[in-house]
Design an enzyme around this catalytic site. Structure first.
Site, PDB file in Angstrom:
ATOM      1  N   LYS A  19      62.716  21.727  21.193  1.00 50.54           N
ATOM      2  CA  LYS A  19      64.080  21.128  21.920  1.00 50.54           C
ATOM      3  C   LYS A  19      64.803  22.302  20.285  1.00 50.54           C
ATOM      4  O   LYS A  19      64.936  22.719  19.627  1.00 50.54           O
ATOM      5  CB  LYS A  19      64.614  19.592  21.074  1.00 50.54           C
ATOM      6  CG  LYS A  19      64.443  19.433  19.612  1.00 50.54           C
ATOM      7  CD  LYS A  19      65.163  18.146  19.687  1.00 50.54           C
ATOM      8  CE  LYS A  19      65.271  17.386  18.450  1.00 50.54           C
ATOM      9  NZ  LYS A  19      65.650  16.135  18.315  1.00 50.54           N
ATOM     10  N   ASP A  73      89.212  -5.028   3.370  1.00 43.60           N
ATOM     11  CA  ASP A  73      88.713  -3.615   4.234  1.00 43.60           C
ATOM     12  C   ASP A  73      87.885  -2.848   4.097  1.00 43.60           C
ATOM     13  O   ASP A  73      87.197  -1.373   4.086  1.00 43.60           O
ATOM     14  CB  ASP A  73      90.068  -2.578   2.458  1.00 43.60           C
ATOM     15  CG  ASP A  73      89.231  -3.253   1.054  1.00 43.60           C
ATOM     16  OD1 ASP A  73      87.771  -3.676   1.347  1.00 43.60           O
ATOM     17  OD2 ASP A  73      89.654  -2.539   0.083  1.00 43.60           O
TER      18      ASP A  73
END
Length: 244
Positions: free
Chosen positions: A196, A41
């Site tokens: 940016k 898992d």
């Protein structure tokens, strides 16, 4: 070698075993034995195969991609060493994951870098060594010593052979302006900053270039690159400004 160093152990996580092997060899230290498994898992299992009782332990485990898996492995490693009565646990984390999340970007946003710092301390890590942390305030998230080493000096040695009289050092965003200035000072070149705007987790747009780049050669310096979108957009913005 001092007696304290001789009694130390270096353990290699799975994120960068080669780095741990080289580090242990350089220091003349023993590489500790361990077994790292993952259940079907995805759960990580760490078993320490060398006695660490009363010894200083150095765990080499960058939290580079896959960040969550490598971070959980580091925490599990440290918890195993603490429960085995290690004297002190130092985490060598050259790449510090979640460093971008150093402040809230919204009213209901997390400061994940602080959460990572809390988890590292909770499992018994007594010192953290990283390289060029994304932001200086990460140190303030810890109540334990944190050593932020810099790769700038050796990188500047390599960059000197690439630079010319018309070269400028460019930061792809405002957050890296200090870093670019450091490179520029060491190389004796001017620094330029791109502004940016992040549109989402993987895309950005350059809206402004602060500094003169027309007819010049550019060296872009950044510290954390995931998709390369910021550097690519920065290069595009610089070309629009007439770089060579």
């Amino acid at each position: 070698m001092t007696a304290t160093l001789a009694a130390s152990l270096v353990f290699a996580g799975s994120a960068n075993r080669a780095l741990a092997v080289d580090l242990a060899h350089e220091l003349g230290l023993e590489l500790g034995g361990c077994t790292i498994d993952r259940f079907p898992d995805g759960e990580v299992s760490v078993r320490i195969d060398t006695s660490v009782r009363g010894r200083d332990v150095f765990v080499v485990q960058p939290t580079s991609p896959p960040v969550n898996e490598n971070l959980m492995e580091l925490l599990t490693f440290a918890d195993a060493c603490r429960r085995a009565d290690a004297r002190r646990i130092t985490a060598l984390v050259p790449y510090f994951g979640y460093a971008r999340s150093d402040r809230r970007n919204g009213a209901r946003a997390p400061v994940t870098a602080r959460a990572v710092a809390d988890m590292m301390q909770a499992v018994g890590i007594g010192r953290v060594v990283t390289v060029d942390a994304h932001t200086p305030q990460i140190e303030g998230f810890f109540h334990i010593p944190i050593d932020d080493l810099s790769a700038v000096p050796p990188l500047c040695v390599a960059l000197r052979s690439l630079g010319t009289d018309d070269t400028v050092i460019v930061s792809p965003d405002l957050g890296g302006a200090h870093r670019a200035a450091d490179y520029a000072d060491r190389l004796g070149r001017p620094a330029v900053v791109c502004v940016k705007r992040r549109t989402d987790g993987a895309h950005v747009a350059v809206t402004q270039v602060i500094g003169d780049v027309r007819g010049r050669r550019c060296i872009i310096v950044d510290d954390m690159i995931t998709t390369g979108a910021t550097v690519a957009e920065c290069a595009g913005g610089l070309r629009e400004q007439g770089v060579l």
